[in-house]
Design an enzyme around this catalytic site. Structure first.
Site, PDB file in Angstrom:
ATOM      1  CG  ASP A 159      -1.645  -1.328   1.371  1.00  0.00           C
ATOM      2  OD1 ASP A 159      -2.432  -1.650   0.468  1.00  0.00           O
ATOM      3  OD2 ASP A 159      -1.420  -2.053   2.358  1.00  0.00           O
ATOM      4  CG  HIS A 187      -3.306  -5.171   3.755  1.00  0.00           C
ATOM      5  ND1 HIS A 187      -2.821  -4.413   2.724  1.00  0.00           N
ATOM      6  CD2 HIS A 187      -3.687  -6.341   3.192  1.00  0.00           C
ATOM      7  CE1 HIS A 187      -2.913  -5.086   1.594  1.00  0.00           C
ATOM      8  NE2 HIS A 187      -3.432  -6.255   1.852  1.00  0.00           N
TER       9      HIS A 187
HETATM   10  P1  NDP Z   1      -2.085 -15.511  -3.478  1.00  0.00           P
HETATM   11  O1  NDP Z   1      -0.697 -16.026  -3.456  1.00  0.00           O
HETATM   12  O2  NDP Z   1      -2.483 -14.608  -4.581  1.00  0.00           O
HETATM   13  O3  NDP Z   1      -2.432 -14.758  -2.108  1.00  0.00           O
HETATM   14  C1  NDP Z   1      -2.121 -15.315  -0.862  1.00  0.00           C
HETATM   15  C2  NDP Z   1      -2.634 -14.465   0.250  1.00  0.00           C
HETATM   16  O4  NDP Z   1      -2.039 -13.179   0.222  1.00  0.00           O
HETATM   17  C3  NDP Z   1      -4.133 -14.234   0.228  1.00  0.00           C
HETATM   18  O5  NDP Z   1      -4.618 -14.351   1.556  1.00  0.00           O
HETATM   19  C4  NDP Z   1      -4.251 -12.817  -0.265  1.00  0.00           C
HETATM   20  O6  NDP Z   1      -5.391 -12.180   0.242  1.00  0.00           O
HETATM   21  C5  NDP Z   1      -3.040 -12.191   0.357  1.00  0.00           C
HETATM   22  N1  NDP Z   1      -2.649 -10.915  -0.234  1.00  0.00           N
HETATM   23  C6  NDP Z   1      -2.200  -9.846   0.459  1.00  0.00           C
HETATM   24  N2  NDP Z   1      -1.892  -8.851  -0.319  1.00  0.00           N
HETATM   25  C7  NDP Z   1      -2.143  -9.245  -1.572  1.00  0.00           C
HETATM   26  C8  NDP Z   1      -2.039  -8.634  -2.828  1.00  0.00           C
HETATM   27  N3  NDP Z   1      -1.633  -7.416  -2.974  1.00  0.00           N
HETATM   28  N4  NDP Z   1      -2.370  -9.337  -3.912  1.00  0.00           N
HETATM   29  C9  NDP Z   1      -2.811 -10.593  -3.789  1.00  0.00           C
HETATM   30  N5  NDP Z   1      -2.934 -11.211  -2.619  1.00  0.00           N
HETATM   31  C10 NDP Z   1      -2.624 -10.557  -1.517  1.00  0.00           C
HETATM   32  O7  NDP Z   1      -3.137 -16.706  -3.388  1.00  0.00           O
HETATM   33  P2  NDP Z   1      -3.118 -18.140  -4.008  1.00  0.00           P
HETATM   34  O8  NDP Z   1      -4.482 -18.655  -3.811  1.00  0.00           O
HETATM   35  O9  NDP Z   1      -2.476 -18.161  -5.342  1.00  0.00           O
HETATM   36  O10 NDP Z   1      -2.121 -18.922  -3.059  1.00  0.00           O
HETATM   37  C11 NDP Z   1      -2.404 -19.224  -1.732  1.00  0.00           C
HETATM   38  C12 NDP Z   1      -1.607 -20.438  -1.325  1.00  0.00           C
HETATM   39  O11 NDP Z   1      -1.868 -20.688   0.045  1.00  0.00           O
HETATM   40  C13 NDP Z   1      -1.989 -21.688  -2.127  1.00  0.00           C
HETATM   41  O12 NDP Z   1      -0.829 -22.295  -2.605  1.00  0.00           O
HETATM   42  C14 NDP Z   1      -2.722 -22.536  -1.116  1.00  0.00           C
HETATM   43  O13 NDP Z   1      -2.521 -23.910  -1.298  1.00  0.00           O
HETATM   44  C15 NDP Z   1      -2.128 -22.054   0.192  1.00  0.00           C
HETATM   45  N6  NDP Z   1      -3.045 -22.221   1.313  1.00  0.00           N
HETATM   46  C16 NDP Z   1      -2.495 -22.541   2.507  1.00  0.00           C
HETATM   47  C17 NDP Z   1      -3.292 -22.768   3.600  1.00  0.00           C
HETATM   48  C18 NDP Z   1      -2.639 -23.167   4.873  1.00  0.00           C
HETATM   49  O14 NDP Z   1      -1.516 -22.790   5.110  1.00  0.00           O
HETATM   50  N7  NDP Z   1      -3.288 -23.921   5.715  1.00  0.00           N
HETATM   51  C19 NDP Z   1      -4.751 -22.687   3.528  1.00  0.00           C
HETATM   52  C20 NDP Z   1      -5.234 -22.297   2.249  1.00  0.00           C
HETATM   53  C21 NDP Z   1      -4.386 -22.070   1.179  1.00  0.00           C
HETATM   54  P3  NDP Z   1      -6.811 -12.145  -0.529  1.00  0.00           P
HETATM   55  O15 NDP Z   1      -7.347 -13.544  -0.419  1.00  0.00           O
HETATM   56  O16 NDP Z   1      -7.589 -11.145   0.230  1.00  0.00           O
HETATM   57  O17 NDP Z   1      -6.473 -11.743  -1.933  1.00  0.00           O
END
Ligand code: NDP
Length: 331
Positions: A159, A187
Protein backbone atom coordinates in the site's frame (compact mmCIF):
# COMPACT_ATOMS: atom_id res chain seq x y z
CA UNK A 1 31.57 -18.26 3.04
CA UNK A 2 28.75 -16.78 5.16
CA UNK A 3 26.12 -19.08 6.67
CA UNK A 4 22.93 -19.08 4.61
CA UNK A 5 19.82 -17.33 5.92
CA UNK A 6 16.83 -19.66 6.08
CA UNK A 7 13.73 -18.06 4.56
CA UNK A 8 10.31 -19.69 4.95
CA UNK A 9 7.53 -18.96 2.46
CA UNK A 10 4.13 -20.45 3.30
CA UNK A 11 1.52 -20.81 0.57
CA UNK A 12 4.57 -21.18 -1.64
CA UNK A 13 2.73 -22.86 -4.50
CA UNK A 14 0.38 -19.89 -4.87
CA UNK A 15 0.57 -16.78 -7.04
CA UNK A 16 2.55 -14.63 -4.62
CA UNK A 17 4.82 -17.53 -3.66
CA UNK A 18 5.67 -18.09 -7.31
CA UNK A 19 6.59 -14.42 -7.77
CA UNK A 20 8.39 -14.16 -4.43
CA UNK A 21 10.72 -17.17 -4.42
CA UNK A 22 12.73 -16.03 -7.48
CA UNK A 23 13.07 -12.49 -6.12
CA UNK A 24 14.45 -13.85 -2.85
CA UNK A 25 16.86 -16.09 -4.78
CA UNK A 26 18.12 -13.07 -6.75
CA UNK A 27 18.99 -11.27 -3.51
CA UNK A 28 16.17 -8.70 -3.59
CA UNK A 29 15.23 -9.49 0.01
CA UNK A 30 18.54 -9.89 1.84
CA UNK A 31 21.19 -8.64 -0.55
CA UNK A 32 23.13 -9.85 -3.55
CA UNK A 33 25.83 -11.39 -1.38
CA UNK A 34 23.69 -13.26 1.17
CA UNK A 35 23.28 -16.99 0.55
CA UNK A 36 19.88 -18.43 1.39
CA UNK A 37 18.08 -21.69 1.98
CA UNK A 38 14.42 -21.59 0.97
CA UNK A 39 11.79 -23.38 3.03
CA UNK A 40 8.62 -23.75 0.97
CA UNK A 41 5.42 -24.86 2.68
CA UNK A 42 2.02 -25.54 1.22
CA UNK A 43 -0.96 -27.75 2.00
CA UNK A 44 -1.29 -31.36 0.79
CA UNK A 45 -3.63 -30.57 -2.16
CA UNK A 46 -0.89 -28.28 -3.52
CA UNK A 47 1.96 -30.77 -2.98
CA UNK A 48 2.56 -31.61 -6.64
CA UNK A 49 2.51 -27.98 -7.65
CA UNK A 50 4.90 -27.12 -4.80
CA UNK A 51 7.28 -29.76 -6.08
CA UNK A 52 7.07 -28.15 -9.53
CA UNK A 53 8.05 -24.77 -8.08
CA UNK A 54 11.02 -26.37 -6.33
CA UNK A 55 12.05 -28.02 -9.63
CA UNK A 56 11.98 -24.66 -11.41
CA UNK A 57 14.04 -23.04 -8.67
CA UNK A 58 16.63 -25.78 -9.07
CA UNK A 59 16.61 -25.25 -12.84
CA UNK A 60 17.15 -21.53 -12.44
CA UNK A 61 20.57 -22.36 -10.93
CA UNK A 62 20.65 -19.34 -8.62
CA UNK A 63 24.14 -18.88 -7.20
CA UNK A 64 22.72 -17.65 -3.85
CA UNK A 65 20.39 -20.62 -3.37
CA UNK A 66 22.12 -23.18 -1.16
CA UNK A 67 19.20 -25.49 -0.52
CA UNK A 68 15.44 -26.02 -0.80
CA UNK A 69 13.13 -27.63 1.75
CA UNK A 70 9.78 -28.10 -0.01
CA UNK A 71 7.24 -29.75 2.24
CA UNK A 72 3.63 -29.97 3.36
CA UNK A 73 4.72 -30.62 6.95
CA UNK A 74 4.58 -27.40 8.95
CA UNK A 75 7.05 -28.59 11.60
CA UNK A 76 9.62 -29.58 9.02
CA UNK A 77 9.11 -26.27 7.20
CA UNK A 78 9.70 -24.15 10.30
CA UNK A 79 12.93 -25.85 11.43
CA UNK A 80 15.80 -23.40 11.77
CA UNK A 81 13.99 -20.55 10.02
CA UNK A 82 15.36 -16.98 10.30
CA UNK A 83 12.75 -15.11 8.21
CA UNK A 84 9.16 -16.32 7.86
CA UNK A 85 6.91 -14.93 5.14
CA UNK A 86 3.37 -16.08 5.77
CA UNK A 87 1.51 -15.96 2.45
CA UNK A 88 -0.67 -19.04 2.87
CA UNK A 89 -4.16 -18.47 4.10
CA UNK A 90 -7.74 -19.36 3.46
CA UNK A 91 -9.01 -17.11 0.66
CA UNK A 92 -12.31 -15.29 0.90
CA UNK A 93 -14.49 -16.88 -1.75
CA UNK A 94 -17.53 -15.24 -3.34
CA UNK A 95 -20.36 -14.81 -0.85
CA UNK A 96 -18.25 -15.86 2.13
CA UNK A 97 -18.80 -14.06 5.41
CA UNK A 98 -15.82 -12.25 6.93
CA UNK A 99 -16.30 -14.31 10.07
CA UNK A 100 -16.10 -17.56 8.14
CA UNK A 101 -12.75 -16.59 6.57
CA UNK A 102 -11.56 -15.38 9.93
CA UNK A 103 -12.40 -18.67 11.59
CA UNK A 104 -10.42 -20.66 9.00
CA UNK A 105 -7.43 -18.36 9.34
CA UNK A 106 -7.51 -18.28 13.13
CA UNK A 107 -7.05 -22.06 13.07
CA UNK A 108 -4.26 -21.91 10.47
CA UNK A 109 -2.33 -19.13 12.21
CA UNK A 110 -2.68 -20.72 15.63
CA UNK A 111 -1.12 -23.93 14.30
CA UNK A 112 1.66 -22.23 12.41
CA UNK A 113 2.46 -20.04 15.43
CA UNK A 114 3.17 -23.13 17.54
CA UNK A 115 5.36 -24.64 14.83
CA UNK A 116 7.37 -21.44 14.48
CA UNK A 117 7.71 -21.02 18.21
CA UNK A 118 9.02 -24.56 18.58
CA UNK A 119 11.26 -24.82 15.54
CA UNK A 120 12.32 -21.39 14.27
CA UNK A 121 15.66 -19.84 15.20
CA UNK A 122 15.78 -17.34 18.06
CA UNK A 123 15.35 -13.87 16.62
CA UNK A 124 13.23 -15.13 13.72
CA UNK A 125 11.45 -12.25 11.97
CA UNK A 126 7.91 -12.83 10.71
CA UNK A 127 5.88 -10.94 8.10
CA UNK A 128 2.27 -11.92 7.47
CA UNK A 129 0.84 -11.29 4.00
CA UNK A 130 -2.31 -13.44 3.94
CA UNK A 131 -5.53 -11.59 4.68
CA UNK A 132 -6.80 -10.44 7.07
CA UNK A 133 -3.07 -9.74 7.44
CA UNK A 134 -3.08 -7.61 10.62
CA UNK A 135 -5.30 -9.99 12.54
CA UNK A 136 -3.55 -13.13 11.29
CA UNK A 137 -0.29 -11.58 12.53
CA UNK A 138 -1.82 -10.79 15.89
CA UNK A 139 -3.02 -14.36 16.32
CA UNK A 140 0.39 -15.68 15.31
CA UNK A 141 2.04 -13.42 17.85
CA UNK A 142 -0.34 -14.39 20.65
CA UNK A 143 0.21 -18.10 20.04
CA UNK A 144 3.97 -17.84 19.78
CA UNK A 145 4.72 -16.01 23.04
CA UNK A 146 8.42 -16.91 22.91
CA UNK A 147 8.84 -14.92 19.69
CA UNK A 148 9.35 -11.29 20.77
CA UNK A 149 6.23 -9.25 19.91
CA UNK A 150 8.26 -6.79 17.86
CA UNK A 151 9.43 -9.63 15.60
CA UNK A 152 5.93 -10.26 14.25
CA UNK A 153 4.71 -7.81 11.60
CA UNK A 154 2.26 -7.61 8.73
CA UNK A 155 2.68 -6.24 5.23
CA UNK A 156 1.42 -2.76 4.39
CA UNK A 157 4.45 -1.96 2.25
CA UNK A 158 2.53 -2.69 -0.93
CA UNK A 159 0.00 0.00 0.00
CA UNK A 160 2.89 2.31 0.88
CA UNK A 161 4.57 1.66 -2.48
CA UNK A 162 1.27 2.16 -4.28
CA UNK A 163 0.97 5.58 -2.66
CA UNK A 164 4.52 6.47 -3.77
CA UNK A 165 3.64 5.30 -7.28
CA UNK A 166 0.50 7.45 -7.48
CA UNK A 167 2.38 10.58 -6.36
CA UNK A 168 5.05 9.82 -8.94
CA UNK A 169 2.50 9.44 -11.74
CA UNK A 170 0.65 12.59 -10.74
CA UNK A 171 3.77 14.79 -10.53
CA UNK A 172 5.85 13.16 -13.27
CA UNK A 173 8.76 12.79 -10.83
CA UNK A 174 10.42 9.36 -10.72
CA UNK A 175 9.25 7.26 -7.79
CA UNK A 176 12.76 7.40 -6.28
CA UNK A 177 12.10 11.13 -5.68
CA UNK A 178 9.01 10.44 -3.57
CA UNK A 179 9.29 9.58 0.12
CA UNK A 180 7.69 9.48 3.55
CA UNK A 181 4.09 8.75 2.71
CA UNK A 182 2.34 6.78 5.47
CA UNK A 183 -0.14 3.92 5.57
CA UNK A 184 -1.99 3.99 8.88
CA UNK A 185 -3.96 1.07 10.27
CA UNK A 186 -5.43 -1.98 8.67
CA UNK A 187 -4.39 -3.56 5.37
CA UNK A 188 -8.00 -3.26 4.22
CA UNK A 189 -10.15 -0.61 2.61
CA UNK A 190 -10.18 1.37 5.88
CA UNK A 191 -6.41 2.00 5.67
CA UNK A 192 -5.47 5.67 5.64
CA UNK A 193 -2.83 6.62 3.04
CA UNK A 194 -1.47 9.92 4.40
CA UNK A 195 0.68 12.32 2.34
CA UNK A 196 0.79 15.14 4.91
CA UNK A 197 4.43 14.50 5.83
CA UNK A 198 5.65 13.25 2.46
CA UNK A 199 7.99 14.87 -0.02
CA UNK A 200 8.54 14.77 -3.74
CA UNK A 201 11.89 16.07 -5.02
CA UNK A 202 12.39 17.75 -1.63
CA UNK A 203 9.04 19.59 -1.72
CA UNK A 204 5.98 18.77 0.43
CA UNK A 205 3.67 16.53 -1.61
CA UNK A 206 0.69 18.80 -0.91
CA UNK A 207 2.45 21.84 -2.39
CA UNK A 208 3.90 19.89 -5.32
CA UNK A 209 0.49 18.54 -6.33
CA UNK A 210 -1.51 21.58 -5.23
CA UNK A 211 -4.81 19.76 -5.28
CA UNK A 212 -6.05 18.82 -1.80
CA UNK A 213 -9.37 17.59 -3.15
CA UNK A 214 -7.51 15.01 -5.26
CA UNK A 215 -5.20 13.99 -2.39
CA UNK A 216 -8.07 13.62 0.08
CA UNK A 217 -10.36 11.90 -2.40
CA UNK A 218 -9.32 10.13 -5.59
CA UNK A 219 -5.76 9.47 -4.41
CA UNK A 220 -6.91 7.70 -1.25
CA UNK A 221 -9.51 5.66 -3.15
CA UNK A 222 -7.02 4.66 -5.83
CA UNK A 223 -4.52 3.36 -3.27
CA UNK A 224 -7.21 1.58 -1.24
CA UNK A 225 -8.74 -0.09 -4.30
CA UNK A 226 -5.63 -0.74 -6.35
CA UNK A 227 -5.74 -4.48 -5.64
CA UNK A 228 -9.25 -4.78 -7.09
CA UNK A 229 -8.27 -2.65 -10.10
CA UNK A 230 -5.40 -5.02 -10.88
CA UNK A 231 -7.62 -8.07 -10.57
CA UNK A 232 -10.08 -6.41 -12.97
CA UNK A 233 -7.30 -5.68 -15.47
CA UNK A 234 -5.28 -8.87 -15.20
CA UNK A 235 -7.97 -11.31 -14.11
CA UNK A 236 -5.34 -12.36 -11.55
CA UNK A 237 -4.24 -10.77 -8.29
CA UNK A 238 -1.32 -8.41 -7.87
CA UNK A 239 1.26 -11.07 -7.09
CA UNK A 240 4.31 -9.38 -8.65
CA UNK A 241 3.98 -6.16 -6.68
CA UNK A 242 2.98 -8.01 -3.51
CA UNK A 243 6.13 -10.14 -3.76
CA UNK A 244 8.33 -7.15 -4.52
CA UNK A 245 7.00 -5.25 -1.51
CA UNK A 246 7.60 -8.25 0.77
CA UNK A 247 11.26 -8.03 -0.25
CA UNK A 248 11.27 -4.27 0.47
CA UNK A 249 9.67 -4.85 3.89
CA UNK A 250 12.21 -7.44 5.01
CA UNK A 251 15.21 -5.68 3.44
CA UNK A 252 14.50 -2.39 5.21
CA UNK A 253 13.76 -4.19 8.48
CA UNK A 254 17.02 -6.16 8.40
CA UNK A 255 19.33 -3.65 6.72
CA UNK A 256 17.75 -0.38 7.89
CA UNK A 257 15.83 2.45 6.25
CA UNK A 258 17.77 5.15 4.41
CA UNK A 259 18.62 8.27 6.46
CA UNK A 260 15.71 10.74 6.50
CA UNK A 261 13.33 8.13 5.10
CA UNK A 262 10.69 6.01 6.72
CA UNK A 263 8.46 3.20 5.57
CA UNK A 264 5.13 1.70 6.70
CA UNK A 265 4.86 -1.59 8.58
CA UNK A 266 2.09 -3.30 10.48
CA UNK A 267 3.47 -3.71 14.00
CA UNK A 268 2.03 -4.31 17.43
CA UNK A 269 1.12 -0.99 19.00
CA UNK A 270 3.08 -0.22 22.16
CA UNK A 271 0.25 2.15 23.15
CA UNK A 272 0.52 5.68 24.49
CA UNK A 273 1.69 8.90 22.86
CA UNK A 274 4.57 7.21 21.06
CA UNK A 275 1.97 5.17 19.18
CA UNK A 276 -0.17 8.22 18.37
CA UNK A 277 -2.77 7.08 20.89
CA UNK A 278 -3.45 3.78 19.10
CA UNK A 279 -4.52 1.21 21.67
CA UNK A 280 -1.77 -1.06 22.98
CA UNK A 281 -1.78 -4.52 21.43
CA UNK A 282 -3.45 -3.72 18.10
CA UNK A 283 -1.49 -4.84 15.01
CA UNK A 284 -1.52 -1.45 13.29
CA UNK A 285 0.44 0.03 10.40
CA UNK A 286 2.65 2.97 11.43
CA UNK A 287 5.43 5.01 9.86
CA UNK A 288 8.63 3.37 11.05
CA UNK A 289 12.37 3.68 10.67
CA UNK A 290 14.54 0.60 11.03
CA UNK A 291 18.09 0.20 12.32
CA UNK A 292 20.03 -2.82 13.62
CA UNK A 293 17.16 -5.13 12.76
CA UNK A 294 14.63 -3.21 14.86
CA UNK A 295 11.79 -0.90 13.92
CA UNK A 296 10.76 2.27 15.76
CA UNK A 297 7.67 4.34 15.19
CA UNK A 298 8.52 7.78 13.75
CA UNK A 299 7.95 10.18 16.65
CA UNK A 300 6.30 13.57 16.84
CA UNK A 301 4.40 13.89 13.56
CA UNK A 302 1.64 16.53 13.74
CA UNK A 303 -1.72 14.89 13.25
CA UNK A 304 -4.59 17.11 12.05
CA UNK A 305 -8.23 16.46 12.97
CA UNK A 306 -9.08 14.88 9.64
CA UNK A 307 -6.21 12.42 9.93
CA UNK A 308 -7.10 11.68 13.55
CA UNK A 309 -10.59 10.63 12.51
CA UNK A 310 -9.32 8.35 9.74
CA UNK A 311 -6.63 6.80 11.99
CA UNK A 312 -9.22 6.08 14.66
CA UNK A 313 -11.70 4.60 12.18
CA UNK A 314 -9.20 2.03 10.91
CA UNK A 315 -8.20 1.28 14.53
CA UNK A 316 -11.86 0.64 15.32
CA UNK A 317 -12.04 -1.92 12.51
CA UNK A 318 -8.94 -3.67 13.85
CA UNK A 319 -10.42 -3.73 17.33
CA UNK A 320 -13.51 -5.37 15.93
CA UNK A 321 -11.44 -7.96 14.02
CA UNK A 322 -9.44 -8.67 17.16
CA UNK A 323 -12.61 -9.20 19.18
CA UNK A 324 -13.99 -11.48 16.46
CA UNK A 325 -10.78 -13.54 16.46
CA UNK A 326 -10.81 -13.80 20.25
CA UNK A 327 -14.42 -14.92 20.20
CA UNK A 328 -13.62 -17.60 17.60
CA UNK A 329 -10.65 -18.82 19.64
CA UNK A 330 -12.73 -19.03 22.81
CA UNK A 331 -15.50 -20.96 21.01
P1 NDP B 1 -2.09 -15.51 -3.48
O1 NDP B 1 -0.70 -16.03 -3.46
O2 NDP B 1 -2.48 -14.61 -4.58
O3 NDP B 1 -2.43 -14.76 -2.11
C1 NDP B 1 -2.12 -15.31 -0.86
C2 NDP B 1 -2.63 -14.46 0.25
O4 NDP B 1 -2.04 -13.18 0.22
C3 NDP B 1 -4.13 -14.23 0.23
O5 NDP B 1 -4.62 -14.35 1.56
C4 NDP B 1 -4.25 -12.82 -0.26
O6 NDP B 1 -5.39 -12.18 0.24
C5 NDP B 1 -3.04 -12.19 0.36
N1 NDP B 1 -2.65 -10.92 -0.23
C6 NDP B 1 -2.20 -9.85 0.46
N2 NDP B 1 -1.89 -8.85 -0.32
C7 NDP B 1 -2.14 -9.25 -1.57
C8 NDP B 1 -2.04 -8.63 -2.83
N3 NDP B 1 -1.63 -7.42 -2.97
N4 NDP B 1 -2.37 -9.34 -3.91
C9 NDP B 1 -2.81 -10.59 -3.79
N5 NDP B 1 -2.93 -11.21 -2.62
C10 NDP B 1 -2.62 -10.56 -1.52
O7 NDP B 1 -3.14 -16.71 -3.39
P2 NDP B 1 -3.12 -18.14 -4.01
O8 NDP B 1 -4.48 -18.66 -3.81
O9 NDP B 1 -2.48 -18.16 -5.34
O10 NDP B 1 -2.12 -18.92 -3.06
C11 NDP B 1 -2.40 -19.22 -1.73
C12 NDP B 1 -1.61 -20.44 -1.32
O11 NDP B 1 -1.87 -20.69 0.04
C13 NDP B 1 -1.99 -21.69 -2.13
O12 NDP B 1 -0.83 -22.29 -2.61
C14 NDP B 1 -2.72 -22.54 -1.12
O13 NDP B 1 -2.52 -23.91 -1.30
C15 NDP B 1 -2.13 -22.05 0.19
N6 NDP B 1 -3.04 -22.22 1.31
C16 NDP B 1 -2.49 -22.54 2.51
C17 NDP B 1 -3.29 -22.77 3.60
C18 NDP B 1 -2.64 -23.17 4.87
O14 NDP B 1 -1.52 -22.79 5.11
N7 NDP B 1 -3.29 -23.92 5.72
C19 NDP B 1 -4.75 -22.69 3.53
C20 NDP B 1 -5.23 -22.30 2.25
C21 NDP B 1 -4.39 -22.07 1.18
P3 NDP B 1 -6.81 -12.15 -0.53
O15 NDP B 1 -7.35 -13.54 -0.42
O16 NDP B 1 -7.59 -11.15 0.23
O17 NDP B 1 -6.47 -11.74 -1.93
Amino acid sequence: SPTPVHVLITGAAGQIGYALAPQVCRGAMLGADVPIVLHLLDIPPAEASLKGVAMELTDAAYPLLKGIVATVDVDEACKGVDIAVMVGGFPRGPGMERKEVMSKNVAIYKGQASALETHANAGCKVVVVANPANTNALILSNYAPKIPKENVTCLTRLDHNRALGQVSEKTGAPVSEVKNVIIWGNHSSTQYPDVNHGEVSGMPIRSAIGDDAYLDGEFVKTVQQRGAAIIAARKLSSALSAASSVCDHVRDWVNGTAPGTWTSMGVVSPGGDDAYGIEEGLMYSFPVTCANGRWSIVPGLKIDDRSRGLMDATAAELKEEKAMAEELIAA
